[in-house]
Motif scaffolding. Structure first.
Motif, PDB file in Angstrom:
ATOM      1  N   ARG A 130       1.013  -1.247  -0.035  1.00 53.59           N
ATOM      2  CA  ARG A 130      -0.091   0.147   0.165  1.00 53.59           C
ATOM      3  C   ARG A 130       0.963   1.336  -0.054  1.00 53.59           C
ATOM      4  O   ARG A 130       1.915   1.450   0.719  1.00 53.59           O
ATOM      5  N   GLY A 131       0.472   2.077  -0.759  1.00 52.20           N
ATOM      6  CA  GLY A 131       1.181   3.584  -0.826  1.00 52.20           C
ATOM      7  C   GLY A 131       0.628   4.558   0.442  1.00 52.20           C
ATOM      8  O   GLY A 131       0.036   4.162   1.393  1.00 52.20           O
ATOM      9  N   GLU A 132       1.212   5.609   0.594  1.00 50.21           N
ATOM     10  CA  GLU A 132       1.041   6.570   1.585  1.00 50.21           C
ATOM     11  C   GLU A 132      -0.473   6.833   1.483  1.00 50.21           C
ATOM     12  O   GLU A 132      -1.333   7.326   2.633  1.00 50.21           O
ATOM     13  N   HIS A 133      -0.936   7.166   0.186  1.00 53.73           N
ATOM     14  CA  HIS A 133      -2.303   7.389   0.037  1.00 53.73           C
ATOM     15  C   HIS A 133      -3.348   6.221   0.209  1.00 53.73           C
ATOM     16  O   HIS A 133      -2.934   5.272  -0.255  1.00 53.73           O
ATOM     17  N   GLU A 134      -4.427   6.466   0.586  1.00 51.16           N
ATOM     18  CA  GLU A 134      -5.386   5.232   0.668  1.00 51.16           C
ATOM     19  C   GLU A 134      -5.871   4.623  -0.402  1.00 51.16           C
ATOM     20  O   GLU A 134      -6.138   3.456  -0.777  1.00 51.16           O
ATOM     21  N   ASP A 135      -5.566   5.262  -1.803  1.00 52.59           N
ATOM     22  CA  ASP A 135      -6.013   4.574  -2.900  1.00 52.59           C
ATOM     23  C   ASP A 135      -4.493   4.550  -3.893  1.00 52.59           C
ATOM     24  O   ASP A 135      -4.755   4.537  -5.051  1.00 52.59           O
ATOM     25  N   GLU A 136      -3.494   4.206  -3.259  1.00 54.13           N
ATOM     26  CA  GLU A 136      -2.253   3.785  -4.119  1.00 54.13           C
ATOM     27  C   GLU A 136      -1.625   2.748  -3.837  1.00 54.13           C
ATOM     28  O   GLU A 136      -1.803   2.099  -2.662  1.00 54.13           O
ATOM     29  N   ILE A 137      -1.024   2.098  -4.848  1.00 57.91           N
ATOM     30  CA  ILE A 137      -0.465   0.816  -4.600  1.00 57.91           C
ATOM     31  C   ILE A 137       1.038   0.851  -5.164  1.00 57.91           C
ATOM     32  O   ILE A 137       1.301   1.756  -6.131  1.00 57.91           O
ATOM     33  N   VAL A 138       2.041   0.233  -4.459  1.00 55.09           N
ATOM     34  CA  VAL A 138       3.260   0.381  -4.816  1.00 55.09           C
ATOM     35  C   VAL A 138       4.163  -0.706  -5.011  1.00 55.09           C
ATOM     36  O   VAL A 138       3.735  -2.022  -4.154  1.00 55.09           O
ATOM     37  N   ILE A 139       4.875  -0.933  -5.935  1.00 55.69           N
ATOM     38  CA  ILE A 139       5.595  -2.190  -6.368  1.00 55.69           C
ATOM     39  C   ILE A 139       7.204  -1.774  -6.171  1.00 55.69           C
ATOM     40  O   ILE A 139       7.583  -0.674  -6.549  1.00 55.69           O
ATOM     41  N   SER A 140       7.991  -2.156  -5.337  1.00 57.98           N
ATOM     42  CA  SER A 140       9.403  -2.067  -4.936  1.00 57.98           C
ATOM     43  C   SER A 140      10.178  -3.195  -4.394  1.00 57.98           C
ATOM     44  O   SER A 140       9.831  -4.172  -3.999  1.00 57.98           O
ATOM     45  N   ASN A 141      11.503  -3.138  -4.663  1.00 56.02           N
ATOM     46  CA  ASN A 141      12.266  -4.090  -4.268  1.00 56.02           C
ATOM     47  C   ASN A 141      13.598  -3.336  -3.449  1.00 56.02           C
ATOM     48  O   ASN A 141      14.587  -4.000  -3.243  1.00 56.02           O
ATOM     49  N   GLY A 142      13.312  -2.230  -2.828  1.00 53.82           N
ATOM     50  CA  GLY A 142      14.408  -1.490  -2.256  1.00 53.82           C
ATOM     51  C   GLY A 142      15.333  -0.818  -3.077  1.00 53.82           C
ATOM     52  O   GLY A 142      16.228  -0.061  -2.770  1.00 53.82           O
ATOM     53  N   LEU A 143      15.334  -0.896  -4.479  1.00 53.62           N
ATOM     54  CA  LEU A 143      16.313  -0.419  -5.271  1.00 53.62           C
ATOM     55  C   LEU A 143      15.474   0.737  -6.364  1.00 53.62           C
ATOM     56  O   LEU A 143      16.052   1.724  -6.527  1.00 53.62           O
TER      57      LEU A 143
END
Length: 711
Positions: free
Chosen positions: A38-51
């Motif tokens: 989940r992102g910081e906003h309630e309607d956000e989605i995040v894909i991440s690997n630390g890089l």
């Protein structure tokens, strides 16, 4: 909304402030696991690997609102664009995206709340998360690495439906994959027709990114510097280098960027990934069209070596079969006795593969049962000796007939070329499949691969005309290469088909150079290897050794009789095996005397003893000039032997010199244990830049090596 529950079940993103470890991903990729949050906003989605991380806002439509380089703590994009565009019914439609950004020089989070959805855009109706999936099957063999397939990571799929009445029944899935341990993601589209009428997909753009500019000149320069991203797709052809073969990456001006410094507003900061033509495909009811895949590698440095290491890591991740690196010989004869003798010699000295070369007379299009049976006997014999066998077939750079050749007013790339979707082209690939199934051959050297020719014929059965010809021909050959990969057929292809299944291409040599005098070939070969390993791993390229006359060079350029030119033969073997680069040893035999046999066997044994480190990445130390020492360094922090350096003296006189070796990518710090050749290990202190100095004493026309291990 329907995805609120899905978002709520995701953990909060922990990577927004940058990587939570100091590990260098090129040395230790383990800490960097891909995830979906989940992102910081309630309607956000995040894909991440630390890089790297990419963030989507889901309301009022799905759109990328952040794309961040977490390694450098820099933002990659400066604005919001559609996730894709498709041309249907003669009209371009955005897929997702948000509109209304007041300035495209930068993007503030508070602006995103006021952005609106284009009423014509395909709207997002949901998403799915999961793990990565293999693009196609890979049958491993004795040369295959232990690398995982598919590359580990996560997948995110957004589902879109049309907002325009005439498109009811058309749906679009936008796929993303993010991989573990590397700042790399991929993207592609699936366009489906669920309606009752056929729909034509004229063109598409599968990625649009408003990227931060790399430079901001007031006047328009003759040559622009593009943003520090490596972007390519598997829709590649007509080049043994990625730069030449890249057909889909377009850096173009952004018409929305009104406040850019360039007065002509021509700064190329809009990344578009799209085919150069078409695909112009009809989707029948119930049919789904899948685009090529775009791969975006985010760099954390402008250093050439580091960028090259990242690119090589990308190919090993996305196409691990490129690390298969068998030792092979090209036999230029179809005489069964000659072929069997070559097989026997290969088995005797440790070569692993025989390829019936160009000029041998092999015809993979021949369907005579007796011919096929004779070749199967040869394959069975090779296999009984532990030798893989295959052969050469010429495709595009020849003419068949006006009926089957490419119809193009500007001509084919190779002057003459058959259309792969003519009757002849379709039958050619049928014959090749049958050949491998019936003979048991394991290798295809496929010359003149599809070079991207456009065909304007309206009579060929596999395409309707110009606009769909390029896509259809690429689809034909890429599907064949994927089939080969699934069957375990090794592919030598002098073109950039690595991401669709090929194993190896030319290292970058110029064929006519092997008609030069032998002593010049040696230096040129080492230069070719040095230059060819910036973007290729050693196993991805082949070199050439003319055992018999090639390109009309005459006796001064050839090695036969081998025993009479053993110094040059030895130098070629040394160049190739120390670099971990396999060469086309083209001739009728590998040795003619016991002494020649001992030389060949010595280098094969040397390579096999150090194979793991020799197949590892090359660090470029000093380019061959013919005037001083030259050398390179293999590195692999995952091995016991962390590095192996080779230094060459091309001169007719002894050289005594101190050489500095960069050991950062060995993963060692503080101290390294180093031995010269088979001497004793000694402790050496590394300086603050992870460099160590070694003392050289090189006899004329000689080479030495250093093995680097952990304390």
């Amino acid at each position: 909304m329907m995805w609120n529950k899905q978002l709520h079940e995701l953990a909060r993103d922990q990577h927004q402030a940058g990587p939570g470890t100091n590990a260098d991903w090129l040395v230790n990729p383990e800490p960097y696991k891909a995830g979906i949050y989940r992102g910081e906003h309630e309607d956000e989605i995040v894909i991440s690997n630390g890089l790297i991380s990419r963030t989507w806002r889901l309301q009022p439509n799905a759109a990328t609102v952040a794309f961040d380089n977490l390694m450098t703590r820099e933002t990659i994009i400066r604005g919001v664009k559609p996730e894709a565009t498709v041309r249907l019914l003669g009209v371009d439609f955005p897929v997702g995206g948000l509109a209304g950004q007041p300035d495209y020089a930068y993007l503030l989070p508070e602006w995103v709340d006021s952005l609106t959805s284009d009423p014509r855009a395909f709207r997002c109706t949901g998403f799915d998360t999961g793990r990565t999936k293999e693009r196609f099957p890979w049958m491993r063999n004795q040369y295959s690495p232990v690398s995982p397939w598919p590359a580990p990571g996560v997948s995110l799929v957004f589902h879109y439906e049309p907002s325009v009445e005439g498109l009811w029944g058309v749906s679009i899935n936008v796929h993303y994959e993010l991989y573990d341990g590397i700042p790399l993601l991929s993207k592609w589209l699936e366009i489906s027709n669920h309606g009752s009428n056929q729909v034509k997909l004229e063109s598409f753009t599968s990625e649009l990114l408003a990227v931060v500019e790399y430079e901001s000149p007031v006047e328009t320069p003759d040559r622009w510097e593009y943003p520090n991203l490596h972007v390519e797709s598997d829709y590649s052809f007509q080049g043994m280098s990625q730069k030449k073969a890249n057909r889909t990456t377009h850096w173009v001006p952004d018409p929305d960027y009104k406040t850019q410094i360039n007065y002509d507003r021509l700064t190329p900061v809009l990344l578009e990934s799209r085919p150069p033509l078409g695909p112009d495909q009809w989707l029948e009811p119930g049919e789904t069209f899948e685009t090529f895949r775009t791969f975006i590698l985010v760099h954390d440095s402008t250093d050439r070596e580091r960028k090259g290491l990242a690119q090589r890591r990308m190919y090993r991740t996305l196409a691990p079969w490129v690390t298969e690196n068998p030792i092979f010989m090209h036999v230029r004869s179809m005489d069964p006795a000659v072929i069997r003798e070559a097989i026997d010699q290969c088995a005797e000295v440790g070569f692993e593969m025989v390829i019936l070369s160009f000029g041998s007379g092999l015809d993979m299009e021949e369907e005579d049962p007796a011919y096929i049976a004779a070749l199967k006997e040869l394959a069975d014999y090779a296999h009984s000796k532990g030798i893989t066998i295959g052969g050469y077939s010429l495709l595009a750079s020849r003419t068949i007939s006006p009926e089957h050749d490419v119809v193009n007013p500007n001509g084919a790339y190779y002057v003459h070329s058959p259309c792969l979707e003519s009757h002849w082209g379709q039958d050619y690939f049928r014959k090749l499949r049958a050949f491998f199934e019936q003979t048991g051959f394991d290798v295809l050297e496929h010359d003149g691969s599809y070079p991207g020719d456009i065909c304007e014929s309206t009579d060929h059965p596999g395409h309707t005309g110009r606009s769909d010809s390029q896509w259809r021909q690429w689809k034909r050959i890429s599907e064949f290469y994927k089939w080969c990969r699934g069957q375990g057929v090794y592919l030598n292809v002098p073109d950039w088909y690595f991401l669709t299944g090929s194993n190896k291409a030319g290292m970058g040599y110029r064929e006519v150079n092997f008609a030069l005098p032998r002593e010049r070939q040696v230096i040129l070969s080492r230069q070719n290897i040095y230059d060819g390993t910036w973007e290729k791993a050693p196993s991805m390229g082949w070199m050439f050794v003319p055992l018999t006359e090639y390109q009309g060079g005459g006796p001064e350029s050839t090695l036969e009789p081998l025993s009479e030119h053993l110094d040059a033969y030895d130098a070629h073997l040394m160049n190739n095996f120390t670099a971990g680069v396999q060469a086309v040893y083209r001739g009728l035999r590998l040795y003619d005397t016991e002494e020649t046999k001992r030389v060949v066997r010595r280098w094969v044994d040397f390579y096999k003893r150090y194979r793991a480190i020799l197949d590892s990445d090359v660090i470029h130390v000093r380019r061959p000039s013919g005037r001083d020492i030259d050398g390179f360094l293999h590195v692999n922090p995952a091995l016991q032997q962390k590095g192996m350096a080779f230094v060459f003296n091309p001169l007719d006189q002894e050289i005594r010199q101190t050489l500095e070796l960069p050991l950062y990518y060995t993963g060692l710090s503080g101290t390294a244990m180093i031995r010269e050749q088979e001497g004793e290990l000694r402790s050496c202190e590394l300086d603050r830049n992870h460099r160590v100095q070694v003392q050289l004493s090189l006899a004329p026309k000689s080479m030495t090596w250093f093995v680097i291990e952990a304390p």
